[in-house]
Design an enzyme around this catalytic site. Structure first.
Site, PDB file in Angstrom:
ATOM      1  N   GLU A 282      33.653  53.688  64.678  1.00 60.81           N
ATOM      2  CA  GLU A 282      32.446  53.183  64.916  1.00 60.81           C
ATOM      3  C   GLU A 282      31.408  53.492  63.603  1.00 60.81           C
ATOM      4  O   GLU A 282      30.038  53.742  63.829  1.00 60.81           O
ATOM      5  CB  GLU A 282      31.834  53.554  66.392  1.00 60.81           C
ATOM      6  CG  GLU A 282      32.574  53.053  67.293  1.00 60.81           C
ATOM      7  CD  GLU A 282      32.283  53.710  68.739  1.00 60.81           C
ATOM      8  OE1 GLU A 282      31.080  54.624  68.878  1.00 60.81           O
ATOM      9  OE2 GLU A 282      32.869  53.491  69.763  1.00 60.81           O
TER      10      GLU A 282
ATOM     11  N   HIS B  20      32.489  58.394  66.893  1.00 60.45           N
ATOM     12  CA  HIS B  20      33.907  57.987  66.752  1.00 60.45           C
ATOM     13  C   HIS B  20      34.052  57.212  65.485  1.00 60.45           C
ATOM     14  O   HIS B  20      33.284  56.691  64.896  1.00 60.45           O
ATOM     15  CB  HIS B  20      33.938  56.821  68.030  1.00 60.45           C
ATOM     16  CG  HIS B  20      34.096  57.457  69.419  1.00 60.45           C
ATOM     17  ND1 HIS B  20      33.406  56.824  70.368  1.00 60.45           N
ATOM     18  CD2 HIS B  20      34.568  58.398  69.688  1.00 60.45           C
ATOM     19  CE1 HIS B  20      33.538  57.433  71.355  1.00 60.45           C
ATOM     20  NE2 HIS B  20      34.325  58.527  71.172  1.00 60.45           N
TER      21      HIS B  20
ATOM     22  N   HIS C 229      26.619  53.589  69.562  1.00 61.38           N
ATOM     23  CA  HIS C 229      28.085  53.633  69.644  1.00 61.38           C
ATOM     24  C   HIS C 229      28.226  52.135  69.370  1.00 61.38           C
ATOM     25  O   HIS C 229      27.377  51.140  69.171  1.00 61.38           O
ATOM     26  CB  HIS C 229      28.821  53.973  70.871  1.00 61.38           C
ATOM     27  CG  HIS C 229      28.930  55.452  71.022  1.00 61.38           C
ATOM     28  ND1 HIS C 229      30.070  56.278  70.888  1.00 61.38           N
ATOM     29  CD2 HIS C 229      27.759  56.709  71.350  1.00 61.38           C
ATOM     30  CE1 HIS C 229      29.672  57.482  70.860  1.00 61.38           C
ATOM     31  NE2 HIS C 229      28.383  57.649  71.454  1.00 61.38           N
TER      32      HIS C 229
ATOM     33  N   GLU D 243      25.084  50.963  72.673  1.00 62.20           N
ATOM     34  CA  GLU D 243      26.359  50.252  72.195  1.00 62.20           C
ATOM     35  C   GLU D 243      25.847  49.166  71.499  1.00 62.20           C
ATOM     36  O   GLU D 243      25.779  48.083  71.801  1.00 62.20           O
ATOM     37  CB  GLU D 243      27.381  49.973  73.444  1.00 62.20           C
ATOM     38  CG  GLU D 243      27.847  50.951  74.125  1.00 62.20           C
ATOM     39  CD  GLU D 243      28.916  51.716  73.635  1.00 62.20           C
ATOM     40  OE1 GLU D 243      29.628  51.379  72.651  1.00 62.20           O
ATOM     41  OE2 GLU D 243      29.364  52.806  74.355  1.00 62.20           O
TER      42      GLU D 243
END
EC number: 3.4.17.-
Length: 295
Positions: A61, A58, A206, A265
């Site tokens: 990110e 992404h 992420h 994450e």
């Protein structure tokens, strides 16, 4: 515009430097983005156990690319005999003799550049991008690739169900799974790269939430939960059994190969995470990634 930038050019320069410095490090182009940027894979090691880590699926990110390149720099130094992490001799020997780490530090270079640098009106896709961004020229929250497709909703793992769940049916800043699975060159390159090397396990970095997602629709192998518990123990991250999410890279890997796959994450806060938090994020992600490759 970000005060500190980390673009595909920075990834390329670091990969080039490492491959020049160490004989056991090589850099490879595994594909190209929509805008023609090379998608780079960095190989560190010569062992039979092939382990994969990627970052920046992404655009917003992009800090995960910098985190992964820091880790790969330190890993290369460790392989080269420099005691960066204070490992036991048997751990260093295991890594050198048994493990090859393949990293793709920036899966979405076009999106990462758009978030960090913005876009000039002279760009050939300017008007389309502004339209896809809801009429705004502020791209700081853009997740997608340059064509408005969320690359982590692109994989053939219950893709139709993900489309219905997302409810986004045209290019957008986030959550559009595309017209069909692997329609985007970045996602297709990652699938082909993975199919060619058949990794022992994969991890996708992420942001954010300090969480580890380790399962997928009960396709994961029995050891996946145990591995996630170990990663939790060394990092303080939470190990989460996730439901209601499909078509991601780790989802497809788990379904396709029945091997361990993880979405990690990194950090905590609001994406894009500010670069001034880099060191405190890295302090937790480094032991997690080290444990991951030592498994």
């Amino acid at each position: 515009m970000q005060e500190t930038l980390f673009l595909n050019e920075d990834v390329a320069a670091s990969c080039s430097q490492l491959s020049y410095q160490y004989p056991f490090v090589t850099a490879h182009v595994i594909g190209h983005s929509v805008m023609g940027k090379p998608l780079l894979a960095l190989r560190c090691g010569e062992g039979e156990q092939k382990i994969h880590i990627n970052a920046a699926f992404h655009g917003n990110e992009w800090i995960t690319s910098a985190l992964l390149m820091r880790f790969m720099n330190e890993l290369s130094a460790t392989y080269g005999g420099i005691d960066v992490w204070g490992l036991e001799d048997h751990q260093v020997a295991y890594l050198r003799e048994e493990v090859t780490v393949w990293a793709v530090p920036m899966v979405n270079p076009d999106g990462a550049e758009l978030v960090q640098c913005g876009i000039h009106e002279s760009h050939p896709m300017y008007h389309q991008l502004v339209h896809n961004n809801g009429g705004s020229a502020d791209f700081s929250n853009w997740k997608s690739n340059i064509r408005g497709v969320d690359l982590n909703d692109q994989f053939p793992a219950y893709w139709d169900e993900e489309c219905a769940r997302r409810g986004v049916f045209e290019p957008a800043a986030s959550d559009y799974p595309g017209p069909y699975p692997l329609s985007e060159p970045e996602a297709a390159a990652m699938a082909q790269f993975t199919e060619t090397l058949r990794f022992k396990q994969v991890a996708a970095l992420h942001t954010q939430g300090e969480e580890i997602y380790w399962n997928y629709r009960n396709y994961e192998p029995p050891e996946a939960q145990h591995i996630a518990a170990r990663l939790k123990r060394v990092s303080g991250y939470k190990a989460i059994k996730l439901t209601g999410s499909d078509a991601g890279y780790k989802d497809w890997f788990i379904k396709q190969y029945r091997k361990p796959g993880f979405t990690i994450e990194a950090g905590y806060g609001r994406t894009p995470l500010p670069f001034e938090h880099f060191e405190q994020i890295y302090a937790k992600i480094q032991p997690l990634l080290l444990e991951y490759i030592l498994l």
